[in-house]
Design a protein around this motif. Sequence first.
Motif, PDB file in Angstrom:
ATOM      1  N   ASP A 159       0.787  -1.214   0.028  1.00  0.00           N
ATOM      2  CA  ASP A 159      -0.054   0.194   0.265  1.00  0.00           C
ATOM      3  C   ASP A 159       0.792   0.993   0.168  1.00  0.00           C
ATOM      4  O   ASP A 159       1.584   1.440   0.800  1.00  0.00           O
ATOM      5  CB  ASP A 159      -0.835   0.150   1.240  1.00  0.00           C
ATOM      6  CG  ASP A 159      -1.642   0.957   1.419  1.00  0.00           C
ATOM      7  OD1 ASP A 159      -1.943   2.081   0.397  1.00  0.00           O
ATOM      8  OD2 ASP A 159      -2.495   1.353   2.369  1.00  0.00           O
ATOM      9  N   THR A 161       0.282   4.116   0.020  1.00  0.00           N
ATOM     10  CA  THR A 161      -0.168   5.245   1.087  1.00  0.00           C
ATOM     11  C   THR A 161       0.748   4.867   2.338  1.00  0.00           C
ATOM     12  O   THR A 161       0.795   6.250   3.162  1.00  0.00           O
ATOM     13  CB  THR A 161      -1.773   4.760   1.633  1.00  0.00           C
ATOM     14  OG1 THR A 161      -2.575   4.551   0.605  1.00  0.00           O
ATOM     15  CG2 THR A 161      -2.219   6.096   2.297  1.00  0.00           C
ATOM     16  N   LEU A 162       1.400   4.052   2.581  1.00  0.00           N
ATOM     17  CA  LEU A 162       2.316   3.958   3.610  1.00  0.00           C
ATOM     18  C   LEU A 162       3.584   4.823   3.715  1.00  0.00           C
ATOM     19  O   LEU A 162       3.811   5.452   4.706  1.00  0.00           O
ATOM     20  CB  LEU A 162       2.801   2.412   3.871  1.00  0.00           C
ATOM     21  CG  LEU A 162       1.844   1.325   4.289  1.00  0.00           C
ATOM     22  CD1 LEU A 162       2.785  -0.013   4.509  1.00  0.00           C
ATOM     23  CD2 LEU A 162       1.246   1.568   5.351  1.00  0.00           C
ATOM     24  N   GLU A 164       3.118   7.688   2.156  1.00  0.00           N
ATOM     25  CA  GLU A 164       2.516   9.142   2.372  1.00  0.00           C
ATOM     26  C   GLU A 164       2.463   9.252   3.726  1.00  0.00           C
ATOM     27  O   GLU A 164       2.735  10.270   4.524  1.00  0.00           O
ATOM     28  CB  GLU A 164       1.215   9.316   1.642  1.00  0.00           C
ATOM     29  CG  GLU A 164       1.479   9.090   0.244  1.00  0.00           C
ATOM     30  CD  GLU A 164       0.068   9.647  -0.427  1.00  0.00           C
ATOM     31  OE1 GLU A 164      -1.108   9.433  -0.066  1.00  0.00           O
ATOM     32  OE2 GLU A 164       0.087   9.992  -1.690  1.00  0.00           O
ATOM     33  N   ALA A 165       1.989   8.152   4.449  1.00  0.00           N
ATOM     34  CA  ALA A 165       1.830   8.317   6.045  1.00  0.00           C
ATOM     35  C   ALA A 165       3.264   8.700   6.569  1.00  0.00           C
ATOM     36  O   ALA A 165       3.260   9.329   7.512  1.00  0.00           O
ATOM     37  CB  ALA A 165       1.391   7.055   6.483  1.00  0.00           C
ATOM     38  N   ALA A 166       4.244   8.051   6.114  1.00  0.00           N
ATOM     39  CA  ALA A 166       5.602   8.248   6.704  1.00  0.00           C
ATOM     40  C   ALA A 166       6.172   9.663   6.473  1.00  0.00           C
ATOM     41  O   ALA A 166       6.523  10.402   7.342  1.00  0.00           O
ATOM     42  CB  ALA A 166       6.480   7.353   6.301  1.00  0.00           C
ATOM     43  N   VAL A 180       9.988   2.067   5.491  1.00  0.00           N
ATOM     44  CA  VAL A 180       8.575   1.675   5.580  1.00  0.00           C
ATOM     45  C   VAL A 180       8.610   0.614   4.316  1.00  0.00           C
ATOM     46  O   VAL A 180       8.217  -0.474   4.642  1.00  0.00           O
ATOM     47  CB  VAL A 180       7.501   2.751   5.210  1.00  0.00           C
ATOM     48  CG1 VAL A 180       6.175   2.089   4.741  1.00  0.00           C
ATOM     49  CG2 VAL A 180       7.379   3.506   6.472  1.00  0.00           C
TER      50      VAL A 180
ATOM     51  N   LEU B  56       0.729  16.542   0.171  1.00  0.00           N
ATOM     52  CA  LEU B  56       0.932  15.382  -0.899  1.00  0.00           C
ATOM     53  C   LEU B  56       0.296  15.580  -2.095  1.00  0.00           C
ATOM     54  O   LEU B  56       0.681  14.797  -3.066  1.00  0.00           O
ATOM     55  CB  LEU B  56       0.109  14.032  -0.264  1.00  0.00           C
ATOM     56  CG  LEU B  56       0.678  13.800   1.247  1.00  0.00           C
ATOM     57  CD1 LEU B  56      -0.567  12.928   1.783  1.00  0.00           C
ATOM     58  CD2 LEU B  56       1.894  12.968   1.207  1.00  0.00           C
ATOM     59  N   PHE B  85      -5.621   7.949   7.453  1.00  0.00           N
ATOM     60  CA  PHE B  85      -5.816   7.993   5.981  1.00  0.00           C
ATOM     61  C   PHE B  85      -7.215   6.743   5.913  1.00  0.00           C
ATOM     62  O   PHE B  85      -7.273   6.231   6.979  1.00  0.00           O
ATOM     63  CB  PHE B  85      -4.879   6.979   5.273  1.00  0.00           C
ATOM     64  CG  PHE B  85      -3.620   7.906   5.085  1.00  0.00           C
ATOM     65  CD1 PHE B  85      -3.463   8.705   3.936  1.00  0.00           C
ATOM     66  CD2 PHE B  85      -2.513   8.196   5.927  1.00  0.00           C
ATOM     67  CE1 PHE B  85      -2.501   9.506   3.503  1.00  0.00           C
ATOM     68  CE2 PHE B  85      -1.394   9.162   5.640  1.00  0.00           C
ATOM     69  CZ  PHE B  85      -1.578   9.937   4.637  1.00  0.00           C
ATOM     70  N   SER B  87      -7.444   4.049   4.713  1.00  0.00           N
ATOM     71  CA  SER B  87      -6.880   2.636   4.775  1.00  0.00           C
ATOM     72  C   SER B  87      -6.160   2.395   5.942  1.00  0.00           C
ATOM     73  O   SER B  87      -5.537   1.278   6.161  1.00  0.00           O
ATOM     74  CB  SER B  87      -5.918   2.271   3.477  1.00  0.00           C
ATOM     75  OG  SER B  87      -5.031   3.028   3.494  1.00  0.00           O
ATOM     76  N   ALA B  89      -3.358   3.143   6.845  1.00  0.00           N
ATOM     77  CA  ALA B  89      -1.985   3.007   6.433  1.00  0.00           C
ATOM     78  C   ALA B  89      -0.972   2.831   7.583  1.00  0.00           C
ATOM     79  O   ALA B  89      -0.061   3.556   7.841  1.00  0.00           O
ATOM     80  CB  ALA B  89      -1.339   4.406   5.690  1.00  0.00           C
ATOM     81  N   LEU B  90      -1.316   1.832   8.466  1.00  0.00           N
ATOM     82  CA  LEU B  90      -0.427   1.394   9.435  1.00  0.00           C
ATOM     83  C   LEU B  90       0.524   0.561   9.150  1.00  0.00           C
ATOM     84  O   LEU B  90       0.708  -0.035   8.033  1.00  0.00           O
ATOM     85  CB  LEU B  90      -1.168   0.752  10.584  1.00  0.00           C
ATOM     86  CG  LEU B  90      -2.529   1.627  11.047  1.00  0.00           C
ATOM     87  CD1 LEU B  90      -3.244   0.425  12.139  1.00  0.00           C
ATOM     88  CD2 LEU B  90      -1.726   2.726  11.954  1.00  0.00           C
ATOM     89  N   PHE B  91       1.825   0.836   9.743  1.00  0.00           N
ATOM     90  CA  PHE B  91       3.102   0.096   9.408  1.00  0.00           C
ATOM     91  C   PHE B  91       2.897  -1.316   9.861  1.00  0.00           C
ATOM     92  O   PHE B  91       2.982  -1.632  10.727  1.00  0.00           O
ATOM     93  CB  PHE B  91       4.364   0.547   9.714  1.00  0.00           C
ATOM     94  CG  PHE B  91       4.350   2.301   9.253  1.00  0.00           C
ATOM     95  CD1 PHE B  91       4.055   2.638   7.925  1.00  0.00           C
ATOM     96  CD2 PHE B  91       4.661   3.258  10.097  1.00  0.00           C
ATOM     97  CE1 PHE B  91       4.139   4.179   7.627  1.00  0.00           C
ATOM     98  CE2 PHE B  91       4.632   4.500   9.899  1.00  0.00           C
ATOM     99  CZ  PHE B  91       4.417   4.896   8.634  1.00  0.00           C
ATOM    100  N   HIS B  93       5.060  -3.824   9.620  1.00  0.00           N
ATOM    101  CA  HIS B  93       6.262  -4.247  10.210  1.00  0.00           C
ATOM    102  C   HIS B  93       6.198  -3.877  11.690  1.00  0.00           C
ATOM    103  O   HIS B  93       7.515  -4.424  12.252  1.00  0.00           O
ATOM    104  CB  HIS B  93       7.525  -4.186   9.521  1.00  0.00           C
ATOM    105  CG  HIS B  93       7.855  -2.749   9.290  1.00  0.00           C
ATOM    106  ND1 HIS B  93       6.970  -2.019   8.405  1.00  0.00           N
ATOM    107  CD2 HIS B  93       8.909  -2.008   9.747  1.00  0.00           C
ATOM    108  CE1 HIS B  93       7.513  -0.742   8.349  1.00  0.00           C
ATOM    109  NE2 HIS B  93       8.668  -0.768   9.223  1.00  0.00           N
ATOM    110  N   PHE B 102       6.405   6.402  15.511  1.00  0.00           N
ATOM    111  CA  PHE B 102       7.315   6.476  14.526  1.00  0.00           C
ATOM    112  C   PHE B 102       7.504   7.815  14.360  1.00  0.00           C
ATOM    113  O   PHE B 102       8.580   8.302  13.813  1.00  0.00           O
ATOM    114  CB  PHE B 102       6.341   6.051  13.442  1.00  0.00           C
ATOM    115  CG  PHE B 102       7.004   5.886  11.949  1.00  0.00           C
ATOM    116  CD1 PHE B 102       7.779   4.825  11.448  1.00  0.00           C
ATOM    117  CD2 PHE B 102       6.938   7.056  11.101  1.00  0.00           C
ATOM    118  CE1 PHE B 102       8.590   5.092  10.303  1.00  0.00           C
ATOM    119  CE2 PHE B 102       7.794   6.808   9.805  1.00  0.00           C
ATOM    120  CZ  PHE B 102       8.336   5.899   9.682  1.00  0.00           C
ATOM    121  N   ARG B 150      -1.305   7.610  16.254  1.00  0.00           N
ATOM    122  CA  ARG B 150      -0.322   7.803  15.591  1.00  0.00           C
ATOM    123  C   ARG B 150      -0.213   9.187  14.984  1.00  0.00           C
ATOM    124  O   ARG B 150       0.886  10.050  15.336  1.00  0.00           O
ATOM    125  CB  ARG B 150      -0.102   6.942  14.414  1.00  0.00           C
ATOM    126  CG  ARG B 150       1.212   6.887  13.752  1.00  0.00           C
ATOM    127  CD  ARG B 150       1.445   6.014  12.456  1.00  0.00           C
ATOM    128  NE  ARG B 150       0.421   6.261  11.603  1.00  0.00           N
ATOM    129  CZ  ARG B 150       0.233   5.428  10.285  1.00  0.00           C
ATOM    130  NH1 ARG B 150       1.236   4.392  10.187  1.00  0.00           N
ATOM    131  NH2 ARG B 150      -0.410   5.948   9.367  1.00  0.00           N
TER     132      ARG B 150
END
Lengths: 266, 359
Positions: A159, A161-162, A164-166, A180, B56, B85, B87, B89-91, B93, B102, B150
Amino acid sequence: MMTRAAIIVCWVMAIGLALFLLVPLLVIAAASFSPTPVFDLPLTGASTRWYGRIGRLDGFWPSLLLSLQIALFSTAISLVCGTLAAIAIARGKLPGAGIFATALVSPLMMPGLVLGIALLQGFRAVGFTAPWATLLVAHLVITLPYVARTMIAGLSRFDFTLIEAARTLGCTYPGSVLRVMVPALAPSFLIAGIFSFLASFDNYPVSIFLADVRTKTLPIRMLQYIEEAPDPTLAALSTLILLGTVILLFVSDRVVGLHRMAGTSD
Amino acid sequence: MSESSPHLVVRGVSKRYGPTTVLDHIDLTIRRGELVTLLGPSGCGKTTLLRAIAGLAQPDAGKVELAGRDITNVPPHKRNVGVVFQSYALFPHLTVAGNVAFGLKVRGTAKREIDTAVERALSLVKLGHLASRRISALSGGQQQRVALARAIAVEPDVLLFDEALSALDRKLREEMQVELRRLLQDVNATAIFVTHDQDEALTMSDRVAVMNKGRIEQLAEPRELYLRPASLFALNFVGLSTRIHGTVLAASDGKVDVETKVGRLSALGNFQAGSPVIVAARPEQLRLGEQGEANSAAGRVRSVVFQGSRTLVEVDAGAGESLLAELSGRDGAIPRVHDEIRLSWPVTETFAFPMEALG
């Protein structure tokens, strides 16, 4: 009651197939401990003397070294190039990305013999004959599809979006990719690397066309041994390779899970 | 900085993708601590506006100012915004705590400070007990809370929610709406929600911006938006209404008389005689029977839908027009299907809009 019968047939097939796949491996492992040069069941004792003879096989060490070199280098190069290609296919708005993806994976569907002859003719035509280098390039053709296929699949599940989240959390763009995307794709990387390495390491049909007397990969050398002197030394070598593979798969299973490698589940 | 001074200012922001104008000179000013919703159908530009605020998406024109500084050309990682977001958009790992930490980690915050901040953020969303869990072991609702924790943990100048509740099931979503609003008010957060869900917009926000075709059609408090819609689009998008086509007969200081196929109606609005208009009223304004000066129309009941506290009655008024009334049982008898009834509603709650294509 038809369904019950069908279930039983399926189970019998499954168990039968598993045995069909595993029994030869057990036989070769058993044969490697045979006390006599001729393998005979039931075993009348056990001996490890064949393992001691592996290293004394004619040309064994250069061949092993060559196979390891080719497998490592082709895997490393494939991982870099294959991943970049996979990103372009999975992410870029490339016209005809599907065609590129198919082309990249197509050597998987090509008979090795055809590939070997084609590469031999092709290399001859352009005057590219250095054995080590031709082997490496040929093995790139073999390993690249494994990497491309695995990485395209991995990236399509990723994804974006990850990233973008970061970034919104305070990471620069390259930092986000590193923190990520790389960890998230690490399992795909590992899987691609293992398949690629194994595909190169045991390739015979392509290598045979490019090897010469001084440059023989391990599979070619092993076939030569079995023609010259079919004693359990070869069984011992095969058992060691098998053991190495099992250890490799076991360790990867600890890291990412075998079910992911088989592609049967996320 | 005082509570009422502008905190986030969007000035003349435009964005085009090829031939389509996604944002058309958007102006928006949000005060500190305010909760604002961008409400509109898909493709109205609400998400693009949110992304432009987050950094963005780069606008083609216009400016964005946050907490007194011009951030138009500041990259997202230096904007100090928090985004939740759709979705989540959690990481995958990282653990729950790892996800929440984070933003602080990449800012180089000291370990001890990170630990307290993570603990505080997780307790705010009531997930303190799940700190060491893997993300994949959480339910959708829990993941939503982690995403919120987060975003809050970095103490952003503005929180941005991109359809953040839409993946939850209805009951959970309604609970989260109320809880989220309370939580954001507790920490005095400034927040922008993007949604296509009018209930969410009305429940969560201090002000709602109704967006259509890259423009803000109306920016108003939920109550005003519902009671005094500024355009036919806003009327349609938020809540139900009765809408009748007609032509203006006469106009006088903010009031018009309109000739329609169901009779002559009066409405609020400024038009010249002869203009084609649509006359509208909210369904709860319609009552059974005749009332003195009020507008009224008659017809045959087409359907009666019981919805617990209220009953929706749809009336076929003939000539292709229909009336929608929301009756509560207290007012007396609820009509049955095929009954001939007359409905009336106050002129002060009747609005005329110019006849235009609905977006």
